[in-house]
Design a protein around this motif. Structure first.
Motif, short mmCIF file in Angstrom:
data_model
loop_
_atom_site.label_atom_id
_atom_site.label_comp_id
_atom_site.label_asym_id
_atom_site.label_seq_id
_atom_site.Cartn_x
_atom_site.Cartn_y
_atom_site.Cartn_z
N PRO A 55 25.22 -22.73 -27.09
CA PRO A 55 25.93 -23.88 -27.67
C PRO A 55 26.28 -24.92 -26.62
O PRO A 55 26.45 -24.61 -25.44
CB PRO A 55 27.20 -23.24 -28.25
N ALA A 56 26.38 -26.17 -27.07
CA ALA A 56 26.92 -27.23 -26.23
C ALA A 56 28.45 -27.23 -26.37
O ALA A 56 28.97 -26.77 -27.38
CB ALA A 56 26.35 -28.59 -26.65
N PRO A 57 29.18 -27.74 -25.37
CA PRO A 57 30.64 -27.66 -25.40
C PRO A 57 31.29 -28.77 -26.22
O PRO A 57 32.14 -29.53 -25.71
CB PRO A 57 31.00 -27.78 -23.92
N PHE A 58 30.91 -28.86 -27.48
CA PHE A 58 31.47 -29.89 -28.36
C PHE A 58 31.75 -29.30 -29.74
O PHE A 58 31.01 -28.45 -30.23
CB PHE A 58 30.50 -31.07 -28.52
N TYR A 59 32.81 -29.78 -30.36
CA TYR A 59 33.11 -29.43 -31.74
C TYR A 59 33.41 -30.74 -32.46
O TYR A 59 34.42 -31.39 -32.17
CB TYR A 59 34.32 -28.49 -31.82
N ASP A 60 32.53 -31.15 -33.37
CA ASP A 60 32.64 -32.46 -34.05
C ASP A 60 32.85 -33.59 -33.05
O ASP A 60 33.68 -34.48 -33.25
CB ASP A 60 33.79 -32.44 -35.07
N GLY A 61 32.11 -33.53 -31.95
CA GLY A 61 32.17 -34.58 -30.96
C GLY A 61 33.26 -34.44 -29.92
O GLY A 61 33.29 -35.20 -28.95
N LYS A 62 34.16 -33.48 -30.09
CA LYS A 62 35.26 -33.29 -29.14
C LYS A 62 34.86 -32.25 -28.09
O LYS A 62 34.40 -31.16 -28.44
CB LYS A 62 36.52 -32.83 -29.87
N PRO A 63 35.04 -32.56 -26.81
CA PRO A 63 34.71 -31.57 -25.78
C PRO A 63 35.66 -30.38 -25.83
O PRO A 63 36.86 -30.53 -26.08
CB PRO A 63 34.89 -32.35 -24.47
N VAL A 64 35.11 -29.19 -25.61
CA VAL A 64 35.90 -27.95 -25.64
C VAL A 64 35.63 -27.16 -24.37
O VAL A 64 34.61 -27.35 -23.71
CB VAL A 64 35.57 -27.09 -26.88
N ARG A 65 36.55 -26.26 -24.04
CA ARG A 65 36.38 -25.37 -22.88
C ARG A 65 35.76 -24.04 -23.27
O ARG A 65 35.13 -23.38 -22.44
CB ARG A 65 37.74 -25.11 -22.20
N VAL A 66 35.96 -23.64 -24.53
CA VAL A 66 35.48 -22.32 -24.98
C VAL A 66 34.81 -22.46 -26.34
O VAL A 66 35.31 -23.18 -27.22
CB VAL A 66 36.65 -21.31 -25.08
N VAL A 67 33.68 -21.78 -26.50
CA VAL A 67 33.04 -21.64 -27.81
C VAL A 67 32.89 -20.15 -28.09
O VAL A 67 32.30 -19.42 -27.28
CB VAL A 67 31.67 -22.32 -27.88
N VAL A 68 33.44 -19.69 -29.22
CA VAL A 68 33.29 -18.31 -29.66
C VAL A 68 32.26 -18.27 -30.78
O VAL A 68 32.46 -18.90 -31.82
CB VAL A 68 34.64 -17.74 -30.16
N LEU A 69 31.16 -17.56 -30.55
CA LEU A 69 30.15 -17.35 -31.59
C LEU A 69 30.40 -15.98 -32.22
O LEU A 69 30.18 -14.94 -31.59
CB LEU A 69 28.74 -17.40 -31.00
N LYS A 70 30.86 -15.99 -33.46
CA LYS A 70 31.23 -14.74 -34.10
C LYS A 70 30.04 -13.82 -34.35
O LYS A 70 30.14 -12.61 -34.16
CB LYS A 70 31.96 -15.05 -35.42
N ASP A 71 28.92 -14.38 -34.80
CA ASP A 71 27.81 -13.51 -35.18
C ASP A 71 27.13 -12.85 -33.98
O ASP A 71 26.56 -11.77 -34.10
CB ASP A 71 26.79 -14.26 -36.04
N GLU A 72 27.21 -13.47 -32.80
CA GLU A 72 26.63 -12.89 -31.58
C GLU A 72 27.65 -12.08 -30.79
O GLU A 72 27.28 -11.42 -29.82
CB GLU A 72 26.08 -13.99 -30.68
N HIS A 73 28.93 -12.22 -31.14
CA HIS A 73 30.00 -11.55 -30.41
C HIS A 73 29.98 -11.94 -28.93
O HIS A 73 30.06 -11.09 -28.04
CB HIS A 73 29.91 -10.03 -30.58
N ARG A 74 29.89 -13.27 -28.70
CA ARG A 74 29.93 -13.77 -27.34
C ARG A 74 30.88 -14.97 -27.25
O ARG A 74 30.98 -15.78 -28.18
CB ARG A 74 28.54 -14.19 -26.85
N THR A 75 31.56 -15.06 -26.11
CA THR A 75 32.46 -16.17 -25.81
C THR A 75 31.88 -16.95 -24.64
O THR A 75 31.58 -16.37 -23.59
CB THR A 75 33.86 -15.64 -25.44
N PHE A 76 31.73 -18.26 -24.82
CA PHE A 76 31.15 -19.12 -23.80
C PHE A 76 32.26 -19.94 -23.14
O PHE A 76 32.97 -20.68 -23.83
CB PHE A 76 30.10 -20.06 -24.42
N LEU A 77 32.39 -19.84 -21.84
CA LEU A 77 33.40 -20.57 -21.09
C LEU A 77 32.72 -21.70 -20.32
O LEU A 77 31.79 -21.47 -19.55
CB LEU A 77 34.12 -19.64 -20.11
N PHE A 78 33.20 -22.93 -20.53
CA PHE A 78 32.69 -24.11 -19.84
C PHE A 78 33.73 -24.65 -18.88
O PHE A 78 34.94 -24.53 -19.12
CB PHE A 78 32.33 -25.20 -20.86
#
Length: 298
Positions: free
Chosen positions: A155-178
């Protein structure tokens, strides 16, 4: 001891100061740059008779899979160990999980990888069994030997155009830290809410950071033990209302990679300390269903 964790109205909170506005970061730089270019068909599917990633090349056990065999629970060998190490390096398994014995946790890690890979390679199915399609997808997506992360299909570090530090993907069970510039720093294994107590999706922010002493006290008070691990990051919704969910550690690391919590996002105790140290109050956290979630956009 059971480790029930989840929405917790008794976790102490504080009101953070408003986060300092930042400029929109660039898309995340690849954390790993493979030293090879996987051969692909016109449809993007990896092709060719042999593994191209040096971490898998010339392995007899994996060559058998490419020829039509499969790796399932009970398989043992050096090829299994290489597969397990790749799962760990990509955040689908805990570190030090590569023992060469394909068990339930290996199957779980493979299934979570297959969920990710199927977005890019439609012939990969989430079965937990390693077949040729899965192995070729892993050949294309795994980092170079000795490296960690994933350079594609993240994933890219955006949610509806807003920059984020963390993305949690529930189906993959992974947390991405930017980092604050949008570069992917780490990919961490997680566990999310069970079907009856699912983790709520949406844009949230870190409202409160609870240190080890407080985290252990809260766990003891609510559940009779250290179920939250050494750190808690309490989350609120983007509008400031409390979500009742947290990022925290766990006393049951063997359940990571599954849908088992009461709504919170669990991590290994080592990984929650990394998140705690990296994040500040006010940092945004996006929790989404998966990589194809429509909110993951600039």
């Amino acid at each position: 001891m059971p480790a029930p964790v989840g929405r917790n109205p008794a976790v102490p909170t504080t009101t953070p100061s408003s986060p300092t506005p930042t400029s929109t970061p660039a898309a995340p730089a690849n954390t790993t740059q493979p030293a090879w270019t996987p051969a692909t068909t016109p449809g993007g599917r990896p092709s060719g008779p042999a593994m191209l990633n040096p971490r898998f090349a010339a392995d007899a056990q994996l060559a058998t899979v490419l020829a039509g065999g499969k790796l399932t629970i009970g398989a043992k060998g050096d090829g299994v160990k290489k597969l397990q190490q790749a799962m760990s390096d990509m955040g689908f398994a805990l570190p030090n999980a590569a023992d060469g014995d394909f068990g339930q946790m290996s199957a779980r890690a493979v299934r979570n990888f297959q969920v990710n890979a199927s977005k890019m390679f439609p012939d990969v199915k989430a079965t937990g069994v390693v077949d040729a399609a899965t192995l070729r997808a892993l050949d294309a997506l795994a980092p170079a030997p000795g490296q960690q992360g994933q350079s594609k299909n993240v994933p890219a570090p955006f949610y509806d155009g807003k920059p984020v530090r963390v993305v949690v993907l529930k189906d993959e069970h992974r947390t991405f830290l930017f980092d604050k510039q949008g570069k992917l720093e780490r990919i961490l294994l997680n566990a999310v809410g069970a079907k009856a107590t699912s983790t709520d999706e949406g844009l949230k922010f870190v409202k409160t950071k609870l240190d080890e002493k407080t985290s252990l006290e809260v766990g003891q008070k609510l559940w009779g033990g250290p179920v939250f691990g050494p750190r808690i990051l309490d989350l609120s919704w983007a509008d400031g209302s409390r979500s009742g969910e947290e990022l925290h550690g766990t006393s049951a690391p063997k359940q990571l990679g599954e849908d088992v919590s009461h709504g919170c996002v669990r991590h290994s105790n080592e990984d929650i300390v990394k998140l705690y140290d990296a994040l500040t109050v006010g940092d945004k956290v996006a929790i989404v269903s998966g990589l194809a979630d429509a909110h993951l956009k600039r």
